[in-house]
Structures are given as C-alpha cells and as structure tokens.
Design an enzyme around this catalytic site. Structure first.
Site, short mmCIF file in Angstrom:
data_model
loop_
_atom_site.label_atom_id
_atom_site.label_comp_id
_atom_site.label_asym_id
_atom_site.label_seq_id
_atom_site.Cartn_x
_atom_site.Cartn_y
_atom_site.Cartn_z
N TRP A 109 0.83 -1.21 0.00
CA TRP A 109 0.00 0.00 0.00
C TRP A 109 0.85 1.25 0.00
CZ3 TRP A 109 -4.28 -0.90 -2.08
CH2 TRP A 109 -4.95 -2.11 -1.86
N ASP A 180 -1.56 6.28 6.45
CA ASP A 180 -2.62 5.42 5.93
C ASP A 180 -2.89 4.39 7.02
OD1 ASP A 180 -4.24 3.53 4.77
OD2 ASP A 180 -2.94 3.15 3.03
N LYS A 204 -12.03 -2.20 6.32
CA LYS A 204 -11.19 -3.17 7.00
C LYS A 204 -11.65 -3.28 8.46
CE LYS A 204 -8.97 -3.15 3.13
NZ LYS A 204 -7.77 -2.46 2.80
C1 LIG Z 1 -7.33 -1.83 1.59
C2 LIG Z 1 -6.26 -0.83 1.75
C3 LIG Z 1 -6.13 0.24 0.85
C4 LIG Z 1 -6.99 0.40 -0.36
O1 LIG Z 1 -8.29 0.76 -0.05
P1 LIG Z 1 -9.36 1.11 -1.17
O2 LIG Z 1 -10.52 1.59 -0.37
O3 LIG Z 1 -9.63 -0.14 -1.94
O4 LIG Z 1 -8.78 2.17 -2.04
C5 LIG Z 1 -5.12 1.16 1.10
N1 LIG Z 1 -4.31 1.05 2.16
C6 LIG Z 1 -4.41 0.04 3.03
C7 LIG Z 1 -3.49 -0.04 4.20
C8 LIG Z 1 -5.40 -0.93 2.85
O5 LIG Z 1 -5.50 -1.94 3.74
#
Ligand SMILES: *Cc1c(COP(=O)(O)O)cnc(C)c1O
Length: 370
Positions: A109, A180, A204
């Site tokens: 990511w 993030d 998540k």
């Molecule tokens: C799932 C995830 C993403 C991507 O998320 P989207 O909503 O599909 O854009 C980005 N960063 C992390 C750490 C993730 O677990």
C-alpha cells in the site's frame, strides 16, 4: 436475522471488506425497512434530512471521542477509498509548494501511494523495505527526513504483508506526519496530535466499503490549491461538513454504529487493544510453537495486531490447510497472491473465539502434517 442465517455465519478472516460486529448487523437489519421516526429507510432519505445529518454528526462524534480528537482537527467522510487519498494528499499538501513529499514504504500500500504521489509532486522515498519483501519497519536511525519536507507519509499497518508500526515514525516538528491507517484504524488508542493527517477506508476495521475517514489538522486544509478539482480539495469537504456532494450515507450510518459498539460494548480503544493483543498472541504463539512447520512473514517486532501472515512448508500443505480450515468454519484465510501463504485478518470485529478456533486448528494441523 433468521436463526438459520445467523447459524450459517462462519469465522470470517477476510482482509476487507471484512467482518462486522453481529450486533451492528442486527441493528441495521431492524432499521432497514424504516428508520425509527423517519417513515422510510435510510437508503431512501435525502442527505440533507435532519435525521441523516444527526447520524453523520453522531458518527463523527463517535470517532472524535474514541480517539480523543481535539477541535484543531477536522473529521471528514470521503469517497474514492484509500486509493484516492494516494493522490489527494500530494495534490493538496505538496504540489507546487517547492517542497518534497517524503515516503516510508513498508509494503504494497505504501508502494501504491508512492506510484500515485509521483504524478503530483516532488518526491523522495526515505526508506523502502522492498529488499526484505516487506517484513519489517525501519527504526528511526534508518531514515532521514529534512526539516522542510512537505510531509512524511507512511502506512501504519501493511495489510498484505502483516507488518505494523508499534509507534509513529519520528519527524521534525515542522513536518506533518501522514498515515494510511486503513487496516488498523481504531485498533488501539493513539495520540492524534502527533499527526497532520490520518486516514482510513472503512471496510477493514471500521465499517462497510464506501467511506474513507480523514482526520486532518485544520491548518493543513488551507494548503490545497483552488485550481484542483473540487472533489480533490479537503477544504471543500471541511467547509461543507462532508456534504460537498452526496456522501455515502449508508456507509456513514454503519460506521457510526461500529463506533458506538466500540465505545459501549467493548469499552473504548484501550479495551479493544487488549483484546486485539490477546487474539493476535494466540495466533503468533501457534506459529512460534510450531516453528519448524509455520513460518511467519513479519519479523517479531513488526508483527501486526490485525493481519497475521505465515507460510507452510509446501503449496500442497497450504492448499490442504485452506481447505480443511474451511471445513472447520474458518474462512477467507488464503494470503494475498503477492506474498502467498496464509493471512488471517483479525480486525476488531473478530471475536476471541475465532482466534482461539484458528489457533487450535493450526496446532492440530501442524501435528498431523508436520
Ligand atoms: C485496503 C487498503 C487500501 C486500499 O483501499 P481502497 O478503499 O480499496 O482504495 C489502502 N491502504 C491500506 C493499508 C489498505 O489496507
């Protein structure tokens, strides 16, 4: 939910969209056809309706109180997933500033954020853990951040590799820290005042797909240029109370219920962290106690509380593990194709019994096949 539908639920280790608390799903079910006092479903209601505005403020206040967020920060509900943040962040906070955006990359990511960020601004990756196939996080003496960096960006929990920072990276006080936190948002208490911006897609650990929460220091809202597309400017969302355009009403509604569940049923983030530590310890113990059989991906110090990644001695045994786990009502354990092996995602909503069931399955499987 009918007894049969509830009975059919398995322990769901999906990485995302992921398990939600059963009590939250039941409340949603109860209110699906008619939200109390509204005369219609939330799905059918204007986002300008006072009832929805109250729901949005409830969700915001739930997050504020869980994380103890001060008025110096805006809490925004955005769309475009975490992925749009990969572009909005550099476009608002680094583009045309003459400053470089700094990135620490500890997994897939972070790497994706780098690839998108490069399109928007000057750039420097100050640490990249690719050489170890992203199995660790750096210590403060392994990277250098200049005092005039636009910001430092990192991913607090790399969902695919199962690698989590135990603490925030160290930054000069002039440099906003950006995280993030998509896969570890609300998994433990945090000091938000260390951050310029923290964001997380909900699907998540915090709710359904469709909404991304951004917690942003208010002075940073001003940095985005007015020439950016309107949706891309954080300031627009802050000024419009997350109603610059139609927000994802249903996702915000469920997110608010998850926040209430965390506060009232779990007892807040310190209590949640304790449970998360117990759950993850059960699985890491199962790996370590069968260390000739299972091989954990992350080094011990960087093991994730949320995504437990490990491999088996052969592809045959891996396939057999997934198959037999499925027969034991342990589902969605196959790892991401880029890392292979097993990934057990044990977000907040995974009950301790789920981690216990998986740990005892792991012990059994190792003794039968080792
Ligand atoms: C799932 C995830 C993403 C991507 O998320 P989207 O909503 O599909 O854009 C980005 N960063 C992390 C750490 C993730 O677990």
């Amino acid at each position: 939910m009918s007894a049969t539908a509830t009975d059919q639920r398995v322990f769901n280790f999906s990485a995302g969209p992921a398990a939600l608390p059963l009590s939250v799903l039941k409340e949603v079910q109860d209110e699906m056809l008619c939200l109390p006092g509204a005369g219609c479903s939330l799905l059918e209601m204007s986002h300008r309706n006072k009832i929805f505005i109250d729901i949005l403020h409830d969700a915001e206040n739930g997050i504020r109180s869980l994380l103890n967020i001060s008025d110096d920060y805006a809490v925004l509900f955005l769309q475009g997933g975490a992925a749009l943040q990969f572009s909005m962040i550099p476009a608002n906070l680094a583009k045309d500033t003459g400053k470089k955006a700094n990135y620490i990359t500890t997994g897939t990511w972070g790497k994706k954020a780098v690839n998108e960020g490069k399109k928007e601004c000057d750039f420097e990756v100050v640490y990249d853990a690719a050489d170890s196939n992203y199995n660790h996080v750096p210590s403060a003496d392994q990277y250098n951040i200049s005092d005039d960096a636009a910001y430092l960006y990192y991913c607090s929990n790399e969902t695919i590799h199962g690698v989590q920072f135990a603490d925030e990276p160290t930054v000069p006080s002039s440099v906003p820290l950006i995280s993030d936190a998509s896969s570890d948002f609300l998994c433990r208490p945090l000091d938000i005042s260390k951050y310029g911006l923290m964001y997380a897609c909900a699907q998540k650990n915090a709710g359904p797909a469709g909404v991304t929460v951004a917690v942003m220091r208010k002075d940073l809202l001003e940095r985005g240029s007015a020439t950016l597309p309107g949706y891309m400017q954080y300031k627009n969302h802050a000024e419009a109370d997350s109603e610059w355009n139609t927000p994802p009403t249903f996702a915000i509604y469920v997110l608010g219920k998850v926040a209430r569940w965390l506060q009232q049923d779990i007892g807040g983030l310190a209590a949640m962290e304790k449970i998360n530590r117990e759950k993850s310890q059960l699985l890491y113990d199962a790996i370590d106690n069968n260390s000739g059989f299972y091989k954990g991906h992350a080094v011990t110090e960087a093991r994730s509380l949320m995504n437990v990644t490990f491999n088996l001695p052969s592809d045959e045994l891996l396939a057999k593990f997934v198959d037999e786990a499925g027969q034991h009502e342990l589902s969605a354990l196959k790892g991401h194709r880029s890392v292979g092996g097993i990934r057990a995602s044990i977000y907040n909503a995974m009950p301790t019994e789920g981690a216990q069931a998986l740990a005892s399955f792991m012990n059994d499987f190792a003794s039968k096949n080792g």
